[in-house]
Write an enzyme that holds these catalytic residues in place. Sequence first.
Site, PDB file in Angstrom:
ATOM      1  N   GLY A 130       0.841  -1.187   0.000  1.00  0.00           N
ATOM      2  CA  GLY A 130       0.000   0.000   0.000  1.00  0.00           C
ATOM      3  C   GLY A 130       0.878   1.239   0.000  1.00  0.00           C
ATOM      4  O   GLY A 130       1.291   1.737  -1.044  1.00  0.00           O
ATOM      5  N   GLN A 335     -22.474  17.363  13.774  1.00  0.00           N
ATOM      6  CA  GLN A 335     -22.712  17.654  15.189  1.00  0.00           C
ATOM      7  C   GLN A 335     -23.715  18.796  15.364  1.00  0.00           C
ATOM      8  O   GLN A 335     -24.562  18.757  16.255  1.00  0.00           O
ATOM      9  CB  GLN A 335     -21.386  18.014  15.873  1.00  0.00           C
ATOM     10  CG  GLN A 335     -21.474  18.186  17.379  1.00  0.00           C
ATOM     11  CD  GLN A 335     -21.672  16.856  18.105  1.00  0.00           C
ATOM     12  OE1 GLN A 335     -21.421  15.797  17.542  1.00  0.00           O
ATOM     13  NE2 GLN A 335     -22.145  16.924  19.348  1.00  0.00           N
ATOM     14  N   GLU A 362      -4.764   7.757  -2.233  1.00  0.00           N
ATOM     15  CA  GLU A 362      -3.828   8.631  -2.977  1.00  0.00           C
ATOM     16  C   GLU A 362      -2.584   8.944  -2.152  1.00  0.00           C
ATOM     17  O   GLU A 362      -1.965   9.988  -2.286  1.00  0.00           O
ATOM     18  CB  GLU A 362      -4.515   9.939  -3.417  1.00  0.00           C
ATOM     19  CG  GLU A 362      -5.852   9.788  -4.126  1.00  0.00           C
ATOM     20  CD  GLU A 362      -5.718   9.224  -5.529  1.00  0.00           C
ATOM     21  OE1 GLU A 362      -4.850   8.376  -5.731  1.00  0.00           O
ATOM     22  OE2 GLU A 362      -6.496   9.630  -6.403  1.00  0.00           O
TER      23      GLU A 362
END
Length: 379
Positions: A130, A335, A362
């Site tokens: 990754g 919230q 990305e």
Amino acid sequence: MNFELSEEQRAIRDMARDFARDQIAPHAVQWDEDKHFPVDTLRAAAELGMGGVYVADDVGGSGLSRLDAALIFEALATGCPSISAYMSIHNMSAWMIDAFGSEAQRRAWLPGLCSMDMLASYCLTEPGAGSDAAALKTKAVREGDDYVLDGQKQFISGAGSGDVYVVMARTGGEGPKGISAIMVPGDTPGVRLGANERKMGWNAQPTRAVMFEGARVPVANRLGEEGQGFSIAMAGLDGGRLNIAACSLGGAQAGLDKALAYMDERSAFGAKLKEFQALQFRVADMATELEVARTFLHRAAAALDAKRPDAVMLCAMAKRYVTDIGFEVANQALQLHGGYGYLSEFGLEKIVRDLRVHQILEGTNEIMRLIVARQVLGR
């Protein structure tokens, strides 16, 4: 230094914003719930020039700048960050073919990609590679005039609907210099797909593993030279990071706009929410943070357009800062809605879920800090 958008840029932004309002936003919650990938809507966006934003116009692209692209993807994300994000990935893949492909490759692939009659996916990440992307294991072994690919890519956006996969595969030794970029048609024998992943967000676009089992493609499908693939992939990601930051910005702006409208409607303790100073200060900070993020994103995009030597660092800075701020502002907007923000019909919880992954893909925001640190420390 001029911070004002040109008349053309304002028109581009407004066109994308109108499209998002009319064609995307009314359906975004339902698409998320149904895990529906609205290909017809993508193609309608492409009819307005959004399928090849910064691809040259001689092959059907719009030939716009990275700053123009940031305006477009921010605007599209006000309707749905997931849809805008897929559009950004498709555009990144198309640009790689435009920038590094031969004239024959450009004319064979890009008209269909710019119209989005063909959809593209970017294939770098693997189950074991990754953040350490240069450690990828997918191999492309040359046999005469073909490459034979074996390996697996992970977390591929658009997989299953993709007509072309821009694949980073190992054609040489270990490390980044052994990697090449190869275009693999989606219908190639030996290309197999995993199940559509069950995700926290980004449900309006498919995400699958893509497996290559003896998949044979012509050597003519290679972008650039052997061993150039990693640098091609990283060049694509510089723009991709700006695009995904723009998607965060648009999603967060939509969240703030929803919160402002709600504060004008909702009353508590005998007054509208907008009349409480504590909440006024909160939305003032949210608006300020988004404006700072937007200004810096535009600065980074201008640097990439100008090919400044610090553009890579600025793109990493912008991706890290804008995606962090975007998620925080969206979460604060939820919230401010109280319990209603937690309900899917209001669309806030979807924005929060969609924006969370922007801090991961990305290049994770931790890797963005590493890129910046290496630059400022002179390493």
